[in-house]
Design a protein around this motif. Structure first.
Motif, PDB file in Angstrom:
ATOM      1  N   ALA A  26      47.744   6.482  53.506  1.00 57.86           N
ATOM      2  CA  ALA A  26      47.844   5.405  52.522  1.00 57.86           C
ATOM      3  C   ALA A  26      49.258   5.382  51.963  1.00 57.86           C
ATOM      4  CB  ALA A  26      46.843   5.606  51.391  1.00 57.86           C
ATOM      5  N   PRO A  27      49.729   4.214  51.550  1.00 54.90           N
ATOM      6  CA  PRO A  27      51.061   4.151  50.942  1.00 54.90           C
ATOM      7  C   PRO A  27      51.074   4.803  49.558  1.00 54.90           C
ATOM      8  CG  PRO A  27      49.972   2.014  50.817  1.00 54.90           C
ATOM      9  CD  PRO A  27      49.089   2.883  51.646  1.00 54.90           C
ATOM     10  N   MET A  28      52.133   5.522  49.266  1.00 50.77           N
ATOM     11  CA  MET A  28      52.317   6.130  47.957  1.00 50.77           C
ATOM     12  C   MET A  28      53.769   6.519  47.800  1.00 50.77           C
ATOM     13  SD  MET A  28      50.483   9.465  46.248  1.00 50.77           S
ATOM     14  CE  MET A  28      51.797  10.555  46.746  1.00 50.77           C
ATOM     15  N   THR A  29      54.342   6.215  46.665  1.00 48.79           N
ATOM     16  CA  THR A  29      55.737   6.576  46.430  1.00 48.79           C
ATOM     17  C   THR A  29      55.873   8.099  46.363  1.00 48.79           C
ATOM     18  OG1 THR A  29      56.140   4.532  45.206  1.00 48.79           O
ATOM     19  CG2 THR A  29      57.700   6.343  44.873  1.00 48.79           C
ATOM     20  N   VAL A  30      56.763   8.634  47.183  1.00 48.86           N
ATOM     21  CA  VAL A  30      56.992  10.079  47.229  1.00 48.86           C
ATOM     22  C   VAL A  30      58.433  10.339  46.820  1.00 48.86           C
ATOM     23  CG1 VAL A  30      57.059  12.135  48.682  1.00 48.86           C
ATOM     24  CG2 VAL A  30      55.272  10.404  49.036  1.00 48.86           C
ATOM     25  N   SER A  31      58.606  11.080  45.734  1.00 55.19           N
ATOM     26  CA  SER A  31      59.937  11.376  45.214  1.00 55.19           C
ATOM     27  C   SER A  31      60.181  12.876  45.242  1.00 55.19           C
ATOM     28  CB  SER A  31      60.073  10.870  43.771  1.00 55.19           C
ATOM     29  OG  SER A  31      59.822   9.484  43.686  1.00 55.19           O
ATOM     30  N   THR A  32      61.424  13.259  45.517  1.00 54.54           N
ATOM     31  CA  THR A  32      61.782  14.663  45.421  1.00 54.54           C
ATOM     32  C   THR A  32      61.975  15.033  43.953  1.00 54.54           C
ATOM     33  OG1 THR A  32      64.111  14.106  45.725  1.00 54.54           O
ATOM     34  CG2 THR A  32      62.852  14.700  47.687  1.00 54.54           C
ATOM     35  N   ASP A  33      61.848  16.330  43.672  1.00 54.80           N
ATOM     36  CA  ASP A  33      62.004  16.868  42.315  1.00 54.80           C
ATOM     37  C   ASP A  33      60.959  16.327  41.347  1.00 54.80           C
ATOM     38  OD1 ASP A  33      64.205  18.420  43.042  1.00 54.80           O
ATOM     39  OD2 ASP A  33      65.554  16.731  42.790  1.00 54.80           O
ATOM     40  N   ARG A  34      59.797  15.959  41.881  1.00 55.39           N
ATOM     41  CA  ARG A  34      58.651  15.588  41.045  1.00 55.39           C
ATOM     42  C   ARG A  34      57.415  16.267  41.607  1.00 55.39           C
ATOM     43  NH1 ARG A  34      55.495   9.747  40.858  1.00 55.39           N
ATOM     44  NH2 ARG A  34      53.593  10.604  39.934  1.00 55.39           N
ATOM     45  N   SER A  35      56.579  16.822  40.732  1.00 55.87           N
ATOM     46  CA  SER A  35      55.388  17.533  41.183  1.00 55.87           C
ATOM     47  C   SER A  35      54.197  16.588  41.318  1.00 55.87           C
ATOM     48  CB  SER A  35      55.036  18.663  40.211  1.00 55.87           C
ATOM     49  OG  SER A  35      55.994  19.691  40.273  1.00 55.87           O
ATOM     50  N   THR A  42      37.469  23.557  48.325  1.00 54.32           N
ATOM     51  CA  THR A  42      38.528  22.656  47.864  1.00 54.32           C
ATOM     52  C   THR A  42      39.764  23.470  47.513  1.00 54.32           C
ATOM     53  OG1 THR A  42      36.920  21.091  46.940  1.00 54.32           O
ATOM     54  CG2 THR A  42      39.195  20.906  46.161  1.00 54.32           C
ATOM     55  N   VAL A  43      40.895  23.095  48.080  1.00 53.59           N
ATOM     56  CA  VAL A  43      42.163  23.735  47.736  1.00 53.59           C
ATOM     57  C   VAL A  43      42.987  22.729  46.931  1.00 53.59           C
ATOM     58  CG1 VAL A  43      43.108  23.122  50.020  1.00 53.59           C
ATOM     59  CG2 VAL A  43      44.289  24.805  48.600  1.00 53.59           C
ATOM     60  N   VAL A  44      43.508  23.190  45.798  1.00 48.98           N
ATOM     61  CA  VAL A  44      44.309  22.353  44.891  1.00 48.98           C
ATOM     62  C   VAL A  44      45.619  23.068  44.614  1.00 48.98           C
ATOM     63  CG1 VAL A  44      44.408  21.217  42.637  1.00 48.98           C
ATOM     64  CG2 VAL A  44      42.205  21.459  43.810  1.00 48.98           C
ATOM     65  N   ALA A  45      46.711  22.310  44.573  1.00 50.08           N
ATOM     66  CA  ALA A  45      48.009  22.907  44.241  1.00 50.08           C
ATOM     67  C   ALA A  45      48.941  21.845  43.683  1.00 50.08           C
ATOM     68  CB  ALA A  45      48.646  23.560  45.465  1.00 50.08           C
ATOM     69  N   GLU A  46      49.846  22.290  42.839  1.00 42.86           N
ATOM     70  CA  GLU A  46      50.951  21.433  42.408  1.00 42.86           C
ATOM     71  C   GLU A  46      52.063  21.564  43.449  1.00 42.86           C
ATOM     72  OE1 GLU A  46      52.150  22.328  38.449  1.00 42.86           O
ATOM     73  OE2 GLU A  46      50.116  22.113  37.637  1.00 42.86           O
ATOM     74  N   VAL A  47      52.442  20.445  44.022  1.00 45.98           N
ATOM     75  CA  VAL A  47      53.408  20.437  45.124  1.00 45.98           C
ATOM     76  C   VAL A  47      54.606  19.584  44.715  1.00 45.98           C
ATOM     77  CG1 VAL A  47      53.789  19.877  47.543  1.00 45.98           C
ATOM     78  CG2 VAL A  47      51.530  20.662  46.786  1.00 45.98           C
ATOM     79  N   ARG A  48      55.793  20.177  44.808  1.00 47.25           N
ATOM     80  CA  ARG A  48      57.011  19.427  44.498  1.00 47.25           C
ATOM     81  C   ARG A  48      57.905  19.384  45.733  1.00 47.25           C
ATOM     82  NH1 ARG A  48      61.065  22.222  40.666  1.00 47.25           N
ATOM     83  NH2 ARG A  48      61.833  22.993  42.667  1.00 47.25           N
ATOM     84  N   PRO A  49      58.022  18.213  46.365  1.00 45.28           N
ATOM     85  CA  PRO A  49      58.989  18.103  47.468  1.00 45.28           C
ATOM     86  C   PRO A  49      60.400  18.258  46.911  1.00 45.28           C
ATOM     87  CG  PRO A  49      57.472  16.209  47.386  1.00 45.28           C
ATOM     88  CD  PRO A  49      57.346  16.933  46.093  1.00 45.28           C
ATOM     89  N   ASP A  50      61.166  19.184  47.467  1.00 41.25           N
ATOM     90  CA  ASP A  50      62.543  19.368  47.005  1.00 41.25           C
ATOM     91  C   ASP A  50      63.528  18.575  47.855  1.00 41.25           C
ATOM     92  OD1 ASP A  50      61.868  21.044  44.873  1.00 41.25           O
ATOM     93  OD2 ASP A  50      61.794  22.792  46.179  1.00 41.25           O
ATOM     94  N   SER A  51      63.295  18.531  49.168  1.00 39.46           N
ATOM     95  CA  SER A  51      64.158  17.741  50.052  1.00 39.46           C
ATOM     96  C   SER A  51      63.459  17.558  51.394  1.00 39.46           C
ATOM     97  CB  SER A  51      65.513  18.417  50.253  1.00 39.46           C
ATOM     98  OG  SER A  51      65.355  19.718  50.784  1.00 39.46           O
ATOM     99  N   PHE A  52      63.769  16.445  52.059  1.00 40.34           N
ATOM    100  CA  PHE A  52      63.254  16.157  53.394  1.00 40.34           C
ATOM    101  C   PHE A  52      64.420  16.021  54.362  1.00 40.34           C
ATOM    102  CE2 PHE A  52      59.788  14.395  50.755  1.00 40.34           C
ATOM    103  CZ  PHE A  52      58.680  14.977  51.361  1.00 40.34           C
ATOM    104  N   ASN A  53      64.180  16.449  55.588  1.00 40.98           N
ATOM    105  CA  ASN A  53      65.174  16.268  56.641  1.00 40.98           C
ATOM    106  C   ASN A  53      64.696  15.151  57.579  1.00 40.98           C
ATOM    107  OD1 ASN A  53      67.506  16.745  58.104  1.00 40.98           O
ATOM    108  ND2 ASN A  53      66.600  18.369  59.344  1.00 40.98           N
ATOM    109  N   GLY A  54      64.242  14.063  56.959  1.00 37.74           N
ATOM    110  CA  GLY A  54      63.779  12.900  57.716  1.00 37.74           C
ATOM    111  C   GLY A  54      62.370  13.070  58.250  1.00 37.74           C
ATOM    112  N   MET A  55      61.904  12.060  58.987  1.00 37.69           N
ATOM    113  CA  MET A  55      60.595  12.119  59.633  1.00 37.69           C
ATOM    114  C   MET A  55      60.708  12.937  60.917  1.00 37.69           C
ATOM    115  SD  MET A  55      58.180  10.636  57.955  1.00 37.69           S
ATOM    116  CE  MET A  55      56.942  10.163  59.168  1.00 37.69           C
ATOM    117  N   PRO A  56      59.634  13.643  61.286  1.00 35.67           N
ATOM    118  CA  PRO A  56      58.276  13.617  60.724  1.00 35.67           C
ATOM    119  C   PRO A  56      58.037  14.691  59.674  1.00 35.67           C
ATOM    120  CG  PRO A  56      58.244  14.839  62.757  1.00 35.67           C
ATOM    121  CD  PRO A  56      59.684  14.451  62.508  1.00 35.67           C
ATOM    122  N   GLY A  57      58.939  14.873  58.732  1.00 35.59           N
ATOM    123  CA  GLY A  57      58.788  15.899  57.718  1.00 35.59           C
ATOM    124  C   GLY A  57      57.611  15.639  56.793  1.00 35.59           C
ATOM    125  N   PHE A  58      57.079  16.723  56.227  1.00 35.51           N
ATOM    126  CA  PHE A  58      56.015  16.586  55.230  1.00 35.51           C
ATOM    127  C   PHE A  58      55.864  17.885  54.456  1.00 35.51           C
ATOM    128  CE2 PHE A  58      53.741  17.513  59.293  1.00 35.51           C
ATOM    129  CZ  PHE A  58      53.177  18.752  58.977  1.00 35.51           C
TER     130      PHE A  58
END
Length: 218
Positions: free
Chosen positions: A151-160, A95-111
């Motif tokens: 699955a649907p989930m709200t994804v916000s930048t600057d949140r871990s 199992t790999v676990v990490a705190e991940v904070r998206p800082d910015s996206f350049n549109g789809m198909p980004g992840f």
């Protein structure tokens, strides 16, 4: 009175023999089945507080340890495929676990997300957050990604977000918050753990890789 004492002694000896037999039986069960012997083993962990990314191999993007509220590993370019890996090629079930904070996206198909069984920089499983407010289990083979579950989930930048991806044989399990995904896929058998961004920037912290079996991941 002497007869009662002799009877009590016989009962005591019988109870002792029975107790000893039960102890031996329990010991045999533990030895042959491994019941009660399983324990978590930490294969790797990093909070980057030492100021470096020693033990990590990076490809694509721009990876640097930087100080924010705490030190984090940040990938700061919109590279098509940026990957940081740690671990051994033979790792299989973990199992790999990490705190991940998206800082910015350049549109789809980004992840952005965490990776398991990373055979190379272009072949791996991942649990990722997408800018279209979804979380997904994906398989990437030679740079081509397929969605195994989402699955649907709200994804916000600057949140871990705390992402966890587990591999166990053919079974993949991903979780973030209250969202849980599962999929079955046997294409990629082994490989190190990692962190990934595609057309996105992100910061990563408190990474751990563990196996909850009683033998190390192979």
């Amino acid at each position: 009175m002497g007869q009662m004492n002799r009877m009590s002694a016989r009962v005591g000896r019988s109870g002792a023999r029975l107790g000893g037999q039960l102890v031996v039986l329990v010991a045999l069960l533990v030895a042959t089945t491994g019941v009660g012997t399983a324990s978590a083993a930490t294969l790797a962990s990093d909070d980057f507080e030492d100021g470096n990314a020693a033990g990590w191999t990076t490809t694509g993007g721009t990876w640097i340890v930087t100080r924010e509220e705490s030190r984090v590993l940040r990938q700061s370019s919109f590279a098509a495929n940026a990957l940081a890996r740690t671990g051994q090629p033979g790792w299989r079930d973990y199992t790999v676990v990490a705190e991940v904070r998206p800082d910015s996206f350049n549109g789809m198909p980004g992840f952005v997300g965490v990776v398991a069984r990373a055979q190379s920089s272009t072949t791996f499983y991942a649990l990722v957050l997408r800018p279209n407010n979804t979380v997904a289990l994906t398989r990437t083979v030679e740079g081509r990604s397929s969605t195994l579950a989402s699955a649907p989930m709200t994804v916000s930048t600057d949140r871990s977000y705390t992402l966890a991806l587990r591999t166990a044989g053919r079974t993949l399990t991903g979780s973030v918050g209250g969202t849980r995904l599962t999929a079955s896929d046997g294409f990629i058998l082994t490989g190190p753990a990692g962190l990934v961004t595609t057309w996105a920037t992100a910061s990563f912290d408190n990474v751990s890789v563990d196996t909850d079996t009683d033998t190390p991941a192979r």
